[in-house]
Design a protein around this motif. Sequence first.
Motif, short mmCIF file in Angstrom:
data_model
loop_
_atom_site.label_atom_id
_atom_site.label_comp_id
_atom_site.label_asym_id
_atom_site.label_seq_id
_atom_site.Cartn_x
_atom_site.Cartn_y
_atom_site.Cartn_z
N GLU A 91 13.31 18.97 -51.67
CA GLU A 91 12.09 19.79 -50.74
C GLU A 91 12.26 19.95 -49.36
N GLY A 92 12.83 19.22 -48.45
CA GLY A 92 12.83 18.64 -47.01
C GLY A 92 12.72 17.60 -46.61
N ALA A 93 12.84 16.69 -45.49
CA ALA A 93 12.17 16.09 -45.03
C ALA A 93 10.89 15.86 -44.55
N PHE A 94 10.51 14.48 -44.76
CA PHE A 94 8.54 13.94 -44.30
C PHE A 94 8.67 13.43 -43.40
N ILE A 95 8.00 13.26 -42.66
CA ILE A 95 7.57 11.92 -41.35
C ILE A 95 6.70 11.87 -41.25
N SER A 96 5.54 10.94 -40.95
CA SER A 96 4.61 10.64 -40.61
C SER A 96 3.99 10.84 -39.10
N ARG A 97 3.06 11.66 -38.25
CA ARG A 97 2.63 11.77 -37.33
C ARG A 97 2.86 10.81 -36.33
N ARG A 98 1.63 10.39 -37.13
CA ARG A 98 1.17 8.62 -37.00
C ARG A 98 2.47 7.61 -36.22
N GLY A 99 3.14 7.30 -37.68
CA GLY A 99 4.47 6.70 -37.50
C GLY A 99 5.29 7.34 -36.15
N LEU A 100 5.76 8.52 -35.56
CA LEU A 100 6.26 8.41 -34.86
C LEU A 100 5.70 8.87 -33.72
N ARG A 101 4.55 9.24 -33.27
CA ARG A 101 3.85 9.07 -31.93
C ARG A 101 3.20 7.44 -31.75
N LYS A 102 3.99 6.39 -32.58
CA LYS A 102 4.02 4.92 -32.19
C LYS A 102 4.94 4.34 -31.53
N LYS A 103 6.32 6.08 -31.72
CA LYS A 103 7.69 4.92 -31.13
C LYS A 103 7.76 5.80 -29.73
N PRO A 104 8.75 5.01 -28.66
CA PRO A 104 8.84 5.70 -27.80
C PRO A 104 9.48 7.14 -27.62
N LEU A 105 9.26 7.77 -26.16
CA LEU A 105 9.87 9.10 -26.61
C LEU A 105 11.52 9.48 -26.54
N SER A 106 12.01 8.42 -25.89
CA SER A 106 13.38 7.96 -26.11
C SER A 106 13.83 8.06 -27.39
N ILE A 107 13.20 7.56 -28.38
CA ILE A 107 13.70 7.72 -29.57
C ILE A 107 12.76 8.58 -30.06
N GLN A 108 11.52 9.22 -30.10
CA GLN A 108 11.11 10.14 -30.84
C GLN A 108 12.36 11.16 -30.98
N ARG A 109 12.42 11.56 -29.46
CA ARG A 109 13.38 12.72 -29.31
C ARG A 109 15.02 12.83 -29.86
N ARG A 110 15.39 11.38 -30.01
CA ARG A 110 16.53 11.75 -30.50
C ARG A 110 16.66 11.27 -32.38
N LEU A 111 15.07 11.04 -33.19
CA LEU A 111 15.03 10.83 -34.17
C LEU A 111 14.83 12.30 -34.55
N TRP A 112 14.51 13.04 -34.07
CA TRP A 112 14.03 14.81 -34.12
C TRP A 112 15.77 15.22 -33.91
N GLN A 113 16.54 15.22 -33.25
CA GLN A 113 17.71 15.20 -33.81
C GLN A 113 18.80 15.33 -34.96
N ARG A 114 18.65 13.69 -34.94
CA ARG A 114 19.12 12.98 -36.52
C ARG A 114 18.72 14.16 -37.52
N LEU A 115 17.48 14.14 -37.08
CA LEU A 115 16.99 14.96 -38.53
C LEU A 115 17.29 16.23 -38.95
N VAL A 116 17.35 16.87 -37.56
CA VAL A 116 17.46 18.87 -37.87
C VAL A 116 19.22 18.53 -37.89
N SER A 117 20.35 17.24 -37.66
CA SER A 117 21.37 17.89 -38.37
C SER A 117 21.63 17.47 -39.44
N ILE A 118 20.16 16.90 -40.75
CA ILE A 118 20.85 16.73 -41.49
C ILE A 118 21.16 18.63 -42.44
N PHE A 119 20.51 19.00 -41.91
CA PHE A 119 19.71 20.23 -42.34
C PHE A 119 20.97 20.85 -41.92
#
Lengths: 332, 332
Positions: free
Chosen positions: B258-286
Amino acid sequence: MNVKALIRTVNHTLKLHNLFPENSRILVACSGGPDSMALLHLLQDIATHRHTEYELGVAIVDHCIRPESKDEVLWLRNQVEILGLPFYTAIFDVPKLSKEQKLSEETIGRHVRYQWLTGIAQSEGYDYIAVAHHKDDQAESILAHLIRGTGLNGLTGMAVVSNDYTVPVVRPLLDVTKEELLLYLKEKDISYCIDSTNEDVRYQRNRIRHCIIPELKAINPIVIDAIVRLGASVREDISLISNLTDMAFDELVTISDEGAFISRRGLRKKPLSIQRRLWQRLVSIFDPEIKLTTAHQEQLLDIVNTGEGKTFNIKSIKVSAQCDTIKVYCKH
Amino acid sequence: MNVKALIRTVNHTLKLHNLFPENSRILVACSGGPDSMALLHLLQDIATHRHTEYELGVAIVDHCIRPESKDEVLWLRNQVEILGLPFYTAIFDVPKLSKEQKLSEETIGRHVRYQWLTGIAQSEGYDYIAVAHHKDDQAESILAHLIRGTGLNGLTGMAVVSNDYTVPVVRPLLDVTKEELLLYLKEKDISYCIDSTNEDVRYQRNRIRHCIIPELKAINPIVIDAIVRLGASVREDISLISNLTDMAFDELVTISDEGAFISRRGLRKKPLSIQRRLWQRLVSIFDPEIKLTTAHQEQLLDIVNTGEGKTFNIKSIKVSAQCDTIKVYCKH
């Protein structure tokens, strides 16, 4: 960008950093030039925009570098009187100090200016010192660091709030360009002085502004934005790496009266990026003046990787590796 | 730097990357110009220095951009015959392809050249393609990225070994300057062709070389070293951040039909530097074509920070947040 949009942008920058709380007392560092005159008036506009009150004061230093500086101080005193704000001024013979202390006029000027500003802020009860650095200054500052080769940390540029001094120094204009400020001044019919040394390319900063930036803009017209955005992204990355370095330091370094002790095996497991920064932090404990060169770093990374016994000096510091333990201590 | 020192430097660069194993077959990409002629001869010198054997082959592309390119191919064929090495050549009408495909001659030229080189390397059994990028090229490449604003990743510069193609591309000269290569050619009396387009400042790269670098050198004569050193340090930092992003991805992202699922709470704990890169990686899958802009990133960081339900599109991707879960999927 019209005046309203400009006010909104500056207000947004300030809000992101929880600035300025109700009834703040802000000392505006002013030269009478376009940037700081725009800052002074924008801070008044934002108070109106927010329906809040700030208490502003204006401070100007006469650096005695240009013959017209004396007149500029008098001109600004008059402007500030019209606005009905407190006014503070001081004279420093920067060319003389520069010769005496064998430092550039820029360096000495910055030093005496901030020392005096924080002094006034403290004695007169100001909560913040506001300075007029804008987006173009930010890009120039990042480029200056790139050119001088001060490493990734220099690429972060200036922060909106610096806590390097006893009073926080705030830069409300970091998200607006020089061009936008000039439009604002024109629109609001605000007068200002022009600093004749701004054109002098013997000053490194002017060289960047007048020779290098135009060349970069010929390739990418929005290069200022590109560089400033890079700075912001580097700031996030550095903050992460810096936190990881703190954690590695707490985990691996033991400090006693004899010196600092660290395990080769433990350090070897950390990424190079962390190892280099941990070493810098470690030697700074013993001698804050030491800035590790690439050669020093390679030497240190090397003793982590080998198992050999080895002792060497880095300036005032001794590094001695035996079995798994590396000991770092003062030579004296 | 004398010839021996130059050979040692290049040998050191290669050894750091475990290059080249005994009896390697190396296809040298050559234009007949100074850099690649120096590369060809240096690789022969290093084989002698190491008392080992490489099998070298020489490949040249005629890009049909300059009238003299045909003669240069003939000249090089003759040189290579004297050296007794295999020689490969191909002709591409780059100006025509550039017009047809509406891409710059530089982009098309690079594309057809590497496609042909890897083809030859595979069909003729070469293990490596060697190209002549040197330290000055590296600094120019880093500056070009800085100017275009491609973010921190672009500041790493070129790698000694790239695995972006089916055959590894190796850059043995990254630690030596153009000046050192010219001295080597002079010392060894090696002739070469001069590319007249190298002076043409309509090409972005030449603008950086002839207009920008000299201005930077006026401020810091060793600016090339400073920039290249910065690139190396950024490479280490990016490698660390990239590993942390991988770990955060594995920890936080669940992928189903159905897609990719991710927890807001989990992501919020990560540094911004990681959050930005994780989003790039995530959208690149699709959609591997999506390059998140700063505005997209802010939008994504925003839904992580708020608890609200929200749905929006980024190009071909749908992002939908409900309670703690953010779902990412293809619109179609």
